[in-house]
Design a protein around this motif. Structure first.
Motif, PDB file in Angstrom:
ATOM      1  N   LEU A   1       4.751 -21.075  39.813  1.00  8.14           N
ATOM      2  CA  LEU A   1       4.697 -19.699  40.406  1.00  8.14           C
ATOM      3  C   LEU A   1       5.274 -19.581  41.919  1.00  8.14           C
ATOM      4  N   PRO A   2       4.884 -20.559  42.635  1.00  2.80           N
ATOM      5  CA  PRO A   2       5.333 -20.171  43.896  1.00  2.80           C
ATOM      6  C   PRO A   2       6.900 -20.695  44.201  1.00  2.80           C
ATOM      7  N   MET A   3       7.125 -21.687  43.125  1.00  3.97           N
ATOM      8  CA  MET A   3       8.601 -22.083  43.332  1.00  3.97           C
ATOM      9  C   MET A   3       9.341 -20.789  42.828  1.00  3.97           C
ATOM     10  N   ALA A   4       8.935 -20.033  41.670  1.00 12.78           N
ATOM     11  CA  ALA A   4       9.831 -19.085  41.403  1.00 12.78           C
ATOM     12  C   ALA A   4      10.212 -17.905  42.355  1.00 12.78           C
ATOM     13  N   THR A   5       9.089 -17.674  43.214  1.00 12.54           N
ATOM     14  CA  THR A   5       9.096 -16.806  44.315  1.00 12.54           C
ATOM     15  C   THR A   5      10.055 -16.911  45.272  1.00 12.54           C
ATOM     16  N   VAL A   6      10.204 -18.208  45.441  1.00 13.02           N
ATOM     17  CA  VAL A   6      11.133 -18.525  46.272  1.00 13.02           C
ATOM     18  C   VAL A   6      12.675 -18.878  45.996  1.00 13.02           C
ATOM     19  N   LEU A   7      12.735 -19.291  44.423  1.00  8.22           N
ATOM     20  CA  LEU A   7      14.049 -19.503  43.938  1.00  8.22           C
ATOM     21  C   LEU A   7      14.747 -18.216  43.527  1.00  8.22           C
ATOM     22  N   PHE A   8      13.821 -17.304  43.118  1.00 10.30           N
ATOM     23  CA  PHE A   8      14.453 -16.022  42.502  1.00 10.30           C
ATOM     24  C   PHE A   8      14.016 -14.722  43.190  1.00 10.30           C
ATOM     25  N   GLY A   9      14.909 -13.667  42.762  1.00 13.50           N
ATOM     26  CA  GLY A   9      14.426 -12.283  43.466  1.00 13.50           C
ATOM     27  C   GLY A   9      13.360 -11.978  43.261  1.00 13.50           C
ATOM     28  N   HIS A  10      12.539 -11.275  44.008  1.00 12.89           N
ATOM     29  CA  HIS A  10      11.329 -10.437  43.925  1.00 12.89           C
ATOM     30  C   HIS A  10      11.494  -9.537  42.552  1.00 12.89           C
ATOM     31  N   ALA A  11      12.712  -9.041  42.377  1.00 15.83           N
ATOM     32  CA  ALA A  11      12.775  -7.751  41.325  1.00 15.83           C
ATOM     33  C   ALA A  11      12.754  -8.571  39.989  1.00 15.83           C
ATOM     34  N   GLU A  12      12.932  -9.778  39.837  1.00  8.72           N
ATOM     35  CA  GLU A  12      13.257 -10.535  38.541  1.00  8.72           C
ATOM     36  C   GLU A  12      12.123 -11.330  38.341  1.00  8.72           C
ATOM     37  N   VAL A  13      11.332 -11.799  39.167  1.00 12.61           N
ATOM     38  CA  VAL A  13      10.407 -12.957  39.125  1.00 12.61           C
ATOM     39  C   VAL A  13       9.207 -12.690  37.882  1.00 12.61           C
ATOM     40  N   GLY A  14       8.835 -11.259  37.907  1.00 10.81           N
ATOM     41  CA  GLY A  14       7.883 -11.184  36.704  1.00 10.81           C
ATOM     42  C   GLY A  14       8.082 -11.538  35.341  1.00 10.81           C
ATOM     43  N   LEU A  15       9.169 -11.020  35.042  1.00 14.21           N
ATOM     44  CA  LEU A  15       9.520 -11.343  33.725  1.00 14.21           C
ATOM     45  C   LEU A  15      10.004 -13.001  33.595  1.00 14.21           C
ATOM     46  N   ILE A  16      10.465 -13.649  34.680  1.00 18.50           N
ATOM     47  CA  ILE A  16      10.793 -15.010  34.620  1.00 18.50           C
ATOM     48  C   ILE A  16       9.443 -15.928  34.656  1.00 18.50           C
ATOM     49  N   VAL A  17       8.544 -15.596  35.275  1.00 18.96           N
ATOM     50  CA  VAL A  17       7.304 -16.484  35.008  1.00 18.96           C
ATOM     51  C   VAL A  17       6.634 -16.150  33.862  1.00 18.96           C
ATOM     52  N   LEU A  18       6.880 -15.088  33.091  1.00 22.96           N
ATOM     53  CA  LEU A  18       6.180 -14.741  31.956  1.00 22.96           C
ATOM     54  C   LEU A  18       6.107 -15.983  31.074  1.00 22.96           C
ATOM     55  N   PRO A  19       7.239 -16.588  30.609  1.00 25.78           N
ATOM     56  CA  PRO A  19       7.183 -17.831  29.815  1.00 25.78           C
ATOM     57  C   PRO A  19       6.369 -18.894  30.314  1.00 25.78           C
ATOM     58  N   LEU A  20       6.451 -19.111  31.584  1.00 24.19           N
ATOM     59  CA  LEU A  20       5.682 -20.008  32.036  1.00 24.19           C
ATOM     60  C   LEU A  20       4.022 -19.855  31.822  1.00 24.19           C
ATOM     61  N   MET A  21       3.742 -18.471  32.007  1.00 28.54           N
ATOM     62  CA  MET A  21       2.098 -18.140  32.030  1.00 28.54           C
ATOM     63  C   MET A  21       1.735 -18.231  30.507  1.00 28.54           C
ATOM     64  N   LEU A  22       2.704 -17.766  29.493  1.00 26.98           N
ATOM     65  CA  LEU A  22       2.244 -18.004  28.032  1.00 26.98           C
ATOM     66  C   LEU A  22       2.097 -19.385  27.753  1.00 26.98           C
ATOM     67  N   PHE A  23       3.275 -20.009  28.143  1.00 28.34           N
ATOM     68  CA  PHE A  23       3.246 -21.592  27.872  1.00 28.34           C
ATOM     69  C   PHE A  23       1.956 -22.322  28.348  1.00 28.34           C
ATOM     70  N   HIS A  24       1.590 -22.008  29.595  1.00 28.77           N
ATOM     71  CA  HIS A  24       0.671 -22.697  30.183  1.00 28.77           C
ATOM     72  C   HIS A  24      -0.697 -22.327  29.639  1.00 28.77           C
ATOM     73  N   GLN A  25      -1.170 -21.154  28.846  1.00 26.40           N
ATOM     74  CA  GLN A  25      -2.223 -20.698  28.181  1.00 26.40           C
ATOM     75  C   GLN A  25      -2.216 -21.585  26.839  1.00 26.40           C
ATOM     76  N   ILE A  26      -0.769 -21.541  26.158  1.00 28.82           N
ATOM     77  CA  ILE A  26      -0.869 -22.154  24.993  1.00 28.82           C
ATOM     78  C   ILE A  26      -1.171 -23.592  25.095  1.00 28.82           C
ATOM     79  N   GLN A  27      -0.536 -24.243  26.185  1.00 29.42           N
ATOM     80  CA  GLN A  27      -0.743 -25.670  26.191  1.00 29.42           C
ATOM     81  C   GLN A  27      -2.454 -25.942  26.491  1.00 29.42           C
ATOM     82  N   LEU A  28      -2.875 -25.492  27.308  1.00 28.12           N
ATOM     83  CA  LEU A  28      -4.370 -25.674  27.531  1.00 28.12           C
ATOM     84  C   LEU A  28      -5.073 -25.499  26.443  1.00 28.12           C
ATOM     85  N   ILE A  29      -4.882 -24.565  25.345  1.00 26.46           N
ATOM     86  CA  ILE A  29      -5.592 -24.544  24.182  1.00 26.46           C
ATOM     87  C   ILE A  29      -5.379 -25.409  23.242  1.00 26.46           C
TER      88      ILE A  29
END
Length: 344
Positions: A291-319
């Motif tokens: 999450l912090p890397m994405a906010t630095v590496l990408f423009g703020h306008a597109e960060v939301g959808l770019i980090v969405l796969p990571l957030m989903l993957f993170h929840q799936i991997q935990l379960i």
């Protein structure tokens, strides 16, 4: 927080137990549900962030107090295991991410595919990799070294890989992330090692506190991560169809890496405890780093959808990994009587 979640999850856990579903998975699902209905925001979110950091620090302090210095040194010397984990994290994952380009733009939109590729370039998690390795009776000492090494190298390797395969407009990754890793992980572990002579025996005899911190830290990570997604409205930025497609892609990606790390470790002749460590450390992706890397590496306008796969993957991997860890733990418990009989 963990006590409240546990009390709320008891009725659900009783029902799921009849369906042969692990109670710890029930706790994770209940945590996700609470975060969806009552997400932490503002000062509350900040407070949960602090509590999570404290829980992770306590986790590493207890690991340091439990592990003998000889075990820690042996974990650092296990270079074949560390190379295998790093290859899974920074070679296998990126190759699978590049191969997923065939899914765009047909199945995945351009921002979502960028997010999938970005998550494939991230380092492994630290706390959940080690916690699941501990639950599954794997090589915890090697997991601590391997996951921490992956996270430290990721501070450099991830931006380099992103620069090679993606276009970014960020200025680079701040060195403060390295300081966070040192303060939150290495310092508590060293402190635990130093305190081992006084509390090591107690920690060895009373495993319950370590189990509470193991599971509690994972539940806190789940709650804070899902709350952040809810408060920022990330889940409302795409329709149900693309969201389900993205979930399917994340599931296939995780299954492929779990199969590759498990089968590859077996082919390479690793012992059972080492295979568990390789599978859990090599199949994870760090939301805390991503999450912090994405906010630095990408423009703020597109960060939301770019980090969405990571957030989903993170929840799936935990379960998924919670279920796998408990399965390996049951297998280890079933094998112990036989091993004791053989020794006797």
């Amino acid at each position: 927080m963990t006590t409240v979640l546990a009390s709320l999850a008891r009725p659900v856990s009783a029902v799921l137990a009849k369906l042969r579903i692990d109670p710890f998975i029930a706790l994770i699902l209940v945590t996700v549900g609470i975060a969806s209905l009552l997400p932490a925001s503002g000062a509350v979110a900040t407070g949960f962030g602090v509590v999570t950091k404290i829980a992770v620090g306590l986790l590493f302090f207890l690991y340091g107090a439990r592990l003998s210095s000889q075990e820690a040194v042996e974990g650092m010397r296990h270079w074949r295991l560390h190379v295998t984990v790093l290859c899974a994290t920074f070679v296998l994952f990126p190759l699978l991410g590049l191969a997923a380009s065939v899914l765009s733009p047909g199945l995945l939109t351009s921002p979502l595919y960028t997010g999938v590729l970005f998550l494939c370039l991230l380092p492994s998690t630290v706390q959940s990799s080690i916690a699941f390795t501990s639950i599954a009776k794997g090589n915890v000492a090697a997991a601590i070294c391997s996951a921490s090494l992956s996270n430290l190298l990721g501070i450099v390797l991830t931006p380099l890989l992103v620069a090679l395969v993606l276009s970014t407009d960020g200025p680079g990754v701040s060195g403060s992330a390295v300081l966070d890793i040192v303060l939150q992980l290495l310092v508590p572990f060293v402190a635990g090692q130093l305190a081992r002579r006084w509390i090591g025996g107690w920690v060895q005899r009373h495993s319950a506190p370590l189990k509470i911190v193991d599971r509690g830290s994972i539940l806190l990570v789940v709650y804070t991560a899902f709350s952040e997604g809810m408060t920022e409205g990330i889940w409302h930025q795409l329709d149900l169809g693309p969201l389900l497609a993205l979930v399917a892609v994340c599931c296939v990606l995780l299954a492929a890496v779990l199969g590759a790390t498990s089968g590859g470790a077996r082919l390479l002749g690793f012992a059972r405890a080492d295979r568990i460590t390789i599978m859990f450390c090599g199949s994870k992706k760090s939301l805390a780093s991503g999450l912090p890397m994405a906010t630095v590496l990408f423009g703020h306008a597109e960060v939301g959808l770019i980090v969405l796969p990571l957030m989903l993957f993170h929840q799936i991997q935990l379960i998924v990994c919670a279920a796998l860890a408990r399965r390996y733990a049951r297998q280890a418990a079933a094998e112990e009587p036989g091993e004791l009989a053989a020794v006797g």
